[in-house]
Write an enzyme that holds these catalytic residues in place. Structure first.
Site, PDB file in Angstrom:
ATOM      1  N   PHE A 263      10.283   2.696   4.220  1.00 30.41           N
ATOM      2  CA  PHE A 263       9.008   2.563   5.082  1.00 30.41           C
ATOM      3  C   PHE A 263       9.288   3.039   6.372  1.00 30.41           C
ATOM      4  CE2 PHE A 263       9.068  -0.910   1.752  1.00 30.41           C
ATOM      5  CZ  PHE A 263       7.698  -0.671   1.409  1.00 30.41           C
TER       6      PHE A 263
ATOM      7  N   TRP B  52      17.977  -4.190   0.643  1.00 34.82           N
ATOM      8  CA  TRP B  52      16.797  -4.372   1.387  1.00 34.82           C
ATOM      9  C   TRP B  52      16.894  -3.255   2.559  1.00 34.82           C
ATOM     10  CZ3 TRP B  52      12.267  -6.429   1.903  1.00 34.82           C
ATOM     11  CH2 TRP B  52      11.483  -7.219   1.041  1.00 34.82           C
TER      12      TRP B  52
ATOM     13  N   GLU C  87      10.949 -15.797  -2.655  1.00 35.96           N
ATOM     14  CA  GLU C  87      11.672 -14.558  -2.939  1.00 35.96           C
ATOM     15  C   GLU C  87      13.346 -14.623  -2.694  1.00 35.96           C
ATOM     16  OE1 GLU C  87      11.013  -9.570  -2.748  1.00 35.96           O
ATOM     17  OE2 GLU C  87      10.067 -11.099  -1.508  1.00 35.96           O
TER      18      GLU C  87
ATOM     19  N   ASP D 299       0.623  -1.184   0.026  1.00 32.84           N
ATOM     20  CA  ASP D 299      -0.022   0.011   0.046  1.00 32.84           C
ATOM     21  C   ASP D 299       0.742   1.178   0.019  1.00 32.84           C
ATOM     22  OD1 ASP D 299       0.959  -0.423   2.502  1.00 32.84           O
ATOM     23  OD2 ASP D 299      -1.145  -0.337   3.646  1.00 32.84           O
TER      24      ASP D 299
ATOM     25  N   ASP E 266       4.472  -4.839  -7.234  1.00 33.59           N
ATOM     26  CA  ASP E 266       4.989  -5.001  -5.765  1.00 33.59           C
ATOM     27  C   ASP E 266       5.153  -3.744  -5.197  1.00 33.59           C
ATOM     28  OD1 ASP E 266       6.090  -6.578  -3.860  1.00 33.59           O
ATOM     29  OD2 ASP E 266       8.225  -6.355  -4.515  1.00 33.59           O
TER      30      ASP E 266
ATOM     31  N   HIS F 192       3.749 -14.821   0.461  1.00 28.54           N
ATOM     32  CA  HIS F 192       5.227 -14.436  -0.350  1.00 28.54           C
ATOM     33  C   HIS F 192       5.925 -15.661   0.173  1.00 28.54           C
ATOM     34  CE1 HIS F 192       4.187 -10.242  -0.231  1.00 28.54           C
ATOM     35  NE2 HIS F 192       5.368  -9.978  -0.802  1.00 28.54           N
TER      36      HIS F 192
ATOM     37  N   HIS G  82       5.849 -13.734  -5.701  1.00 33.03           N
ATOM     38  CA  HIS G  82       7.213 -13.692  -6.240  1.00 33.03           C
ATOM     39  C   HIS G  82       7.499 -15.140  -6.962  1.00 33.03           C
ATOM     40  CE1 HIS G  82       8.302  -9.452  -5.310  1.00 33.03           C
ATOM     41  NE2 HIS G  82       7.581  -9.946  -4.265  1.00 33.03           N
TER      42      HIS G  82
END
Length: 500
Positions: free
Chosen positions: A200, A193, A343, A106, A425, A340, A368
């Site tokens: 976020f 990552w 991945e 979102d 994604d 998920h 994924h």
């Protein structure tokens, strides 16, 4: 005698050669009938449109074949994301009905330019780190009392007292992963990552201000519609929201907020088929925390059974807890699951073996499924159980699973008519369009040079077939109407059209 023998040998060689050529063509044709979209029969008008599309596709691929250093899609997405928007093929795919988006997180769907607009909202305060390497946000009527390495300042005051363009450029960098030298900075999966998760964390207090949360979601739906997407299934961690009066809204309230905005959007735009929620909290948690997640999910399902599509766990899979550790809690959850799984680039580890667990737990779709290609038994299980694969090609490039999209496992899934759906994604964080970039990259860079309009149509239809929407027939019917208009537009704009 010798000339006759020579003639016979030549005839035998010619016949043998013709036989091999015929067999070669038959094998190629047989393989093409195994691909995604093979069962679709094109109408005469679709065949005409297909010729136009395929001429454009072959032109791009063939140029890249003979000039590999200039083939954009073999490079990092950041290098070509803007260039491809000017191509005729991209513009056609932009106008194409794309069905549904079934895998999107979102708060990472809209890009940095929209995020920057949010910082013009009233009552926003910012705090920069001493070295200017990061920033914090909070909405408040008065100067915040929370910890700040420098000092809290109103965003509007900074813009009034300094060069607002420089300030905006400075802020924008915190809302995107796009940089000039991604291969040098994002050296491995864990590194990229780390940058990704900072986005976020940084934007959390900006998003969770309730008016902003609802505004952002409404404009997300608007962006989907503008990219010719009909329906959305959105994943959310459902964070608590806050307002200026000191009220805190829990995860169930956040879900209610989503439902309310969805209903408003459908009223404003009746041609949009709405959205459903997949509650997708973080996977790196203790068992007791997971139990609380499940309790929240069940409460939402009881209150809004038609709005909650199901449950997932998110976060970097390699560093998260494997699904097998949560068997007792997940085995009888009583909700649809959309995990998920896979991945990862690893093989025979807890991460790619999440694929076994996701399938055994009854997942409806797999997010994924990058590592699935290494598990031939599971590929058969996926087909047998009709478990859709939510593919996110550009995400896998940006997050360091593959450097050259021609090597993406999706190529194998497409070649074997796997139940594939295309999604994007977190497109906002790498400045991609909602779905068009992923369709373009898949069509030109991943799929066979022979893959054509049939594949594109099937991918869009798959997203409707594998959605959790109850009125699938109605959606498919509407899709067919929009598809016919799309085909008409291609033929109307063809360069060789004679105007009377």
């Amino acid at each position: 005698m010798w000339p006759l023998t020579k003639l016979l040998l030549i005839n035998i060689l010619i016949a043998t050669s013709h036989g091999i050529v015929h067999e070669r063509e038959a094998l190629i044709e047989k393989e093409l009938k195994m691909m995604v979209g093979h069962s679709i029969k094109l109408s005469d008008r679709e065949i005409e449109a297909n010729e136009i599309i395929m001429d454009l596709k072959r032109e791009e691929i063939d140029y890249g074949f003979w000039n590999p250093k200039d083939f954009n899609l073999s490079k990092h997405f950041f290098e070509y994301k803007e260039q491809v928007k000017d191509t005729k093929l991209y513009k056609i795919l932009k106008s194409m009905p794309k069905g549904a988006m079934l895998h999107g997180h979102d708060t990472a769907i809209l890009g940095p330019d929209y995020m920057l607009e949010l910082t013009y909202c009233d009552d926003l305060w910012v705090c920069f780190k001493e070295d200017q390497s990061d920033v914090s946000f909070i909405f408040s009527k008065h100067r915040p009392t929370g910890w700040c390495e420098t000092k809290w300042e109103r965003a509007m005051d900074i813009r009034r007292s300094t060069n607002f363009r420089k300030f905006d450029a400075k802020l924008r960098k915190f809302f995107t992963l796009v940089i000039d030298n991604p291969q040098e900075v994002y050296t491995d999966v864990n590194t990229v990552w780390e940058y990704f998760m900072k986005y976020f964390i940084r934007t959390g207090p900006l998003f969770t201000y309730k008016p902003v949360w609802e505004k952002y979601y409404y404009h997300t739906l608007l962006a989907l519609r503008e990219d010719n997407v009909m329906y959305l299934e959105i994943r959310s961690v459902l964070p608590p929201l806050y307002d200026l009066e000191g009220n805190i809204y829990n995860s169930v309230d956040t879900a209610k907020s989503y439902k309310r905005v969805t209903e408003k959007f459908k009223k404003d735009y009746p041609d949009f088929f709405g959205a459903k929620l997949i509650y997708a909290p973080i996977r790196s948690v203790a068992t007791e925390t997971l139990k609380n997640y499940i309790k929240i999910a069940k409460e939402i399902h009881e209150l809004m059974p038609d709005f909650l599509a199901g449950f997932d766990l998110v976060g970097q899979e390699d560093l998260g807890k494997p699904l097998k550790e949560f068997y007792p809690e997940l085995a009888n959850i009583g909700l649809n699951l959309y995990f998920h799984a896979g991945e990862t680039n690893w093989y025979g580890t807890s991460t790619d073996e999440n694929l076994f667990d996701a399938i055994l737990l009854g997942t409806k779709r797999i997010g994924h499924a990058f590592a699935l290609v290494k598990h031939p038994l599971l590929m058969k299980e996926v087909q047998k159980r009709k478990i859709a694969l939510e593919m996110n090609v550009i995400s896998n490039v940006v997050l360091k699973l593959v450097d050259d999209v021609r090597n993406h496992p999706l190529a194998t899934y497409l070649s074997q008519d796997m139940p594939v759906v295309l999604s994007s994604d977190d497109p906002g964080t790498w400045e991609a369009e909602i779905l068009t970039h992923d369709f373009y990259v898949t069509f030109v860079g991943v799929s066979s040079r022979h893959a054509d309009l049939k594949m594109l149509k099937q991918l869009a239809l798959n997203s409707l077939y594998y959605s959790s929407h109850r009125a699938k027939r109605k959606m498919v019917h509407e899709f067919q109407i929009r598809w016919a208009k799309f085909i008409d537009a291609i033929l109307k704009d063809r360069p060789d059209r004679v105007h009377v």
